[in-house]
Design a protein around this motif. Structure first.
Motif, PDB file in Angstrom:
ATOM      1  N   LEU A  71       4.342  33.095  29.071  1.00  0.00           N
ATOM      2  CA  LEU A  71       4.845  31.921  29.918  1.00  0.00           C
ATOM      3  C   LEU A  71       4.114  31.130  30.800  1.00  0.00           C
ATOM      4  O   LEU A  71       4.004  29.945  30.824  1.00  0.00           O
ATOM      5  CB  LEU A  71       5.818  32.549  31.581  1.00  0.00           C
ATOM      6  N   ALA A  72       2.599  31.498  31.181  1.00  0.00           N
ATOM      7  CA  ALA A  72       1.377  30.458  32.207  1.00  0.00           C
ATOM      8  C   ALA A  72       1.829  29.769  30.782  1.00  0.00           C
ATOM      9  O   ALA A  72       1.289  28.419  31.078  1.00  0.00           O
ATOM     10  CB  ALA A  72       0.341  31.489  32.518  1.00  0.00           C
TER      11      ALA A  72
ATOM     12  N   ILE B 263       6.470  33.610  40.225  1.00  0.00           N
ATOM     13  CA  ILE B 263       7.600  34.837  40.140  1.00  0.00           C
ATOM     14  C   ILE B 263       7.659  35.372  41.357  1.00  0.00           C
ATOM     15  O   ILE B 263       9.348  35.682  41.485  1.00  0.00           O
ATOM     16  CB  ILE B 263       7.302  35.763  39.152  1.00  0.00           C
ATOM     17  N   SER B 264       6.610  36.003  42.407  1.00  0.00           N
ATOM     18  CA  SER B 264       7.169  36.091  43.020  1.00  0.00           C
ATOM     19  C   SER B 264       8.177  35.261  44.234  1.00  0.00           C
ATOM     20  O   SER B 264       9.128  36.246  45.145  1.00  0.00           O
ATOM     21  CB  SER B 264       5.680  36.542  44.450  1.00  0.00           C
TER      22      SER B 264
ATOM     23  N   GLU C 108      13.157  26.642  34.918  1.00  0.00           N
ATOM     24  CA  GLU C 108      13.753  26.717  33.632  1.00  0.00           C
ATOM     25  C   GLU C 108      13.273  27.308  32.096  1.00  0.00           C
ATOM     26  O   GLU C 108      14.501  28.132  31.763  1.00  0.00           O
ATOM     27  CB  GLU C 108      13.829  25.064  32.520  1.00  0.00           C
ATOM     28  N   LEU C 109      11.745  27.590  32.198  1.00  0.00           N
ATOM     29  CA  LEU C 109      11.612  28.754  31.211  1.00  0.00           C
ATOM     30  C   LEU C 109      11.577  29.734  32.124  1.00  0.00           C
ATOM     31  O   LEU C 109      12.087  30.760  30.756  1.00  0.00           O
ATOM     32  CB  LEU C 109       9.634  28.022  30.967  1.00  0.00           C
ATOM     33  N   CYS C 110      11.777  29.967  32.806  1.00  0.00           N
ATOM     34  CA  CYS C 110      12.147  31.802  32.969  1.00  0.00           C
ATOM     35  C   CYS C 110      13.798  32.141  33.063  1.00  0.00           C
ATOM     36  O   CYS C 110      13.835  32.811  32.735  1.00  0.00           O
ATOM     37  CB  CYS C 110      12.472  31.574  34.741  1.00  0.00           C
ATOM     38  N   ALA C 111      14.562  31.087  32.894  1.00  0.00           N
ATOM     39  CA  ALA C 111      16.025  30.865  32.633  1.00  0.00           C
ATOM     40  C   ALA C 111      16.070  30.989  30.774  1.00  0.00           C
ATOM     41  O   ALA C 111      16.768  32.144  30.708  1.00  0.00           O
ATOM     42  CB  ALA C 111      16.288  30.025  33.130  1.00  0.00           C
ATOM     43  N   GLY C 112      15.343  30.942  30.602  1.00  0.00           N
ATOM     44  CA  GLY C 112      15.577  30.618  28.798  1.00  0.00           C
ATOM     45  C   GLY C 112      14.598  32.306  28.646  1.00  0.00           C
ATOM     46  O   GLY C 112      14.758  32.783  27.548  1.00  0.00           O
ATOM     47  N   ARG C 113      13.962  32.771  29.496  1.00  0.00           N
ATOM     48  CA  ARG C 113      13.282  34.143  29.018  1.00  0.00           C
ATOM     49  C   ARG C 113      14.210  35.379  29.454  1.00  0.00           C
ATOM     50  O   ARG C 113      13.860  36.566  30.274  1.00  0.00           O
ATOM     51  CB  ARG C 113      11.904  34.278  29.811  1.00  0.00           C
ATOM     52  N   THR C 114      15.561  35.039  30.574  1.00  0.00           N
ATOM     53  CA  THR C 114      16.036  35.929  31.082  1.00  0.00           C
ATOM     54  C   THR C 114      16.432  37.527  30.101  1.00  0.00           C
ATOM     55  O   THR C 114      17.004  37.282  28.936  1.00  0.00           O
ATOM     56  CB  THR C 114      17.484  35.340  31.240  1.00  0.00           C
ATOM     57  N   SER C 115      16.399  38.462  30.606  1.00  0.00           N
ATOM     58  CA  SER C 115      17.121  39.284  29.760  1.00  0.00           C
ATOM     59  C   SER C 115      15.745  39.931  28.518  1.00  0.00           C
ATOM     60  O   SER C 115      15.719  40.809  28.126  1.00  0.00           O
ATOM     61  CB  SER C 115      18.007  39.488  28.906  1.00  0.00           C
TER      62      SER C 115
ATOM     63  N   SER D 199      -1.638  28.661  35.772  1.00  0.00           N
ATOM     64  CA  SER D 199      -2.482  30.006  34.953  1.00  0.00           C
ATOM     65  C   SER D 199      -1.532  31.146  35.108  1.00  0.00           C
ATOM     66  O   SER D 199      -1.056  30.822  35.461  1.00  0.00           O
ATOM     67  CB  SER D 199      -3.262  29.352  35.769  1.00  0.00           C
ATOM     68  N   GLN D 200      -2.230  32.411  34.372  1.00  0.00           N
ATOM     69  CA  GLN D 200      -1.069  33.876  34.823  1.00  0.00           C
ATOM     70  C   GLN D 200      -1.221  33.830  37.104  1.00  0.00           C
ATOM     71  O   GLN D 200      -0.602  34.432  36.934  1.00  0.00           O
ATOM     72  CB  GLN D 200      -2.187  34.915  33.882  1.00  0.00           C
TER      73      GLN D 200
END
Length: 391
Positions: free
Chosen positions: A210-211, A225-226, A195-202, A217-218
């Motif tokens: 993000l971490a 992400i992989s 969900e956080l990744c979706a908020g960071r699209t583009s 952790s990073q």
């Protein structure tokens, strides 16, 4: 079933190599497509527990069932099978006999590279492009409906409510597929991460931010992400690097392959909410970038895309690199045509003035009037699939 744009590439490959490997996200239409264009091939899916057990416990006997080849679905579920298939192919390398599909890019391609290198053509089937959705009797008419619906074929084929179907899709993906791709212990945290990744699209992919926001952790953020990339949910768009004597950003951008999935993850449940949503612009940018990426992947092109940003703030959403020309693409969700839509691309274009390749500019926007201006082409969103700028 509609015609898929990738079909000619698959048919061509079947004329020259003994095997085709088709990967892509779940529910992108791999099985339907393969069974339609190779109708005489027997079919077996390793999703079925008994079939998978047979293929795992006695791979030689499993393959011997199909003396003339077959479609083997979800082949990553029995990775050792490919080692035995190598011997079968070497004994009879007749083209087009074996059609392999899988939904996990990382594990499948690792197995393929070890066992079938030089014996299979690897292609990717992603969610529908805008041009493909138009082949359905019912398809989104407006930009908001298009962004909200996304491109998974079942939504169109059965006229399903996108929010309902995508909710079930996310639940299935998190609960089942993630467990098979990686040892993710805390599924609720992983879903929060998605969900956080979706908020960071583009946006630039900042692993530390993000971490921190997710409480992981990073290294975990990078690993997750992989997983999203291996499952064809999201992808990293690399930063452009060239001999321009500029300090260029090196961090990649994060994009999703399907904006319908982004909308669901962001809690958007109706297309109308996109009119005023604060992430309307980034969602539209992801739609434009993913449309071009999908078109190129359907043609067998997996490279040549980047974004440009330098330390002075000059930026363009996409650079399409080809031997003879560079194309700068900007995505603007505004419905009003204006010369100001070219401001970013105009600035970046000056940086390429001394390049040996000519530089075109295309701005895809949320309006409906195409315009050819001195600065470049203003392209309505609904004409992007006809523009040919990805070729």
């Amino acid at each position: 079933m509609i015609d898929r744009d990738i079909t000619p590439k698959l048919l061509d490959a079947a004329q020259s190599l003994p095997s085709i490997t088709l990967t892509g996200p779940r529910q992108s239409g791999k099985t339907t497509l393969c069974r339609a264009i190779f109708p005489t091939h027997p079919y077996a899916t390793l999703e079925a527990a008994d079939t998978r057990a047979f293929a795992t416990e006695d791979p030689r006997a499993f393959l011997a069932q199909f003396p003339h080849g077959a479609i083997v679905d979800e082949v990553q579920r029995a990775p050792d099978l490919l080692s035995y298939l190598q011997g079968v192919i070497d004994t009879d390398p007749a083209p087009g006999r074996w059609i392999l599909t899988g939904s996990q890019n990382l594990s499948l391609l690792e197995s393929v590279s070890q066992s079938l290198a030089g014996r299979t053509a690897v292609h990717h089937l992603l969610p529908l492009t805008r041009g493909e959705t138009l082949r359905f009797e019912r398809h989104p008419a407006s930009l908001e409906e298009t962004l909200f619906t996304g491109g998974y074929p079942r939504i169109f084929d059965r006229a399903l409510d996108p929010a309902d179907w995508l909710g079930s899709y996310v639940a299935t993906y998190v609960e089942r597929d993630v467990r098979t791709v990686s040892n993710v212990g805390d599924l609720s945290t992983f879903q929060r991460f998605v969900e956080l990744c979706a908020g960071r699209t583009s946006q630039l992919l900042n692993y530390a931010s993000l971490a921190g926001d997710c409480g992981i952790s990073q290294p975990t953020a990078k690993a997750w992400i992989s997983i999203l990339e291996a499952s064809f949910v999201a992808f990293r768009l690399r930063a452009f690097h060239g001999n321009l004597r500029k300090r260029l950003v090196k961090m990649p951008k994060l994009h999703f392959y399907d904006t319908g999935l982004v909308c669901w993850l962001l809690g958007i449940r109706k297309p109308e909410e996109l009119h005023t949503h604060p992430l309307r612009g980034p969602i539209f940018e992801t739609w434009v970038i993913s449309e071009i990426a999908k078109h190129r992947i359907n043609r067998g092109e997996t490279r040549g895309l980047a974004f440009y940003r330098d330390s002075n703030g000059a930026e363009v959403d996409l650079v399409i690199e080809r031997p003879s020309v560079l194309t700068l693409v900007e995505a603007k969700s505004s419905k009003t045509a204006s010369s100001s839509l070219f401001d970013g691309a105009r600035r970046v274009r000056r940086h390429f003035a001394k390049s040996s390749r000519p530089c075109d500019v295309v701005v895809s926007y949320g309006g409906d009037q195409p315009q050819r201006r001195t600065e470049g082409t203003l392209l309505p969103w609904d004409a992007l699939h006809e523009a040919g700028i990805w070729e």
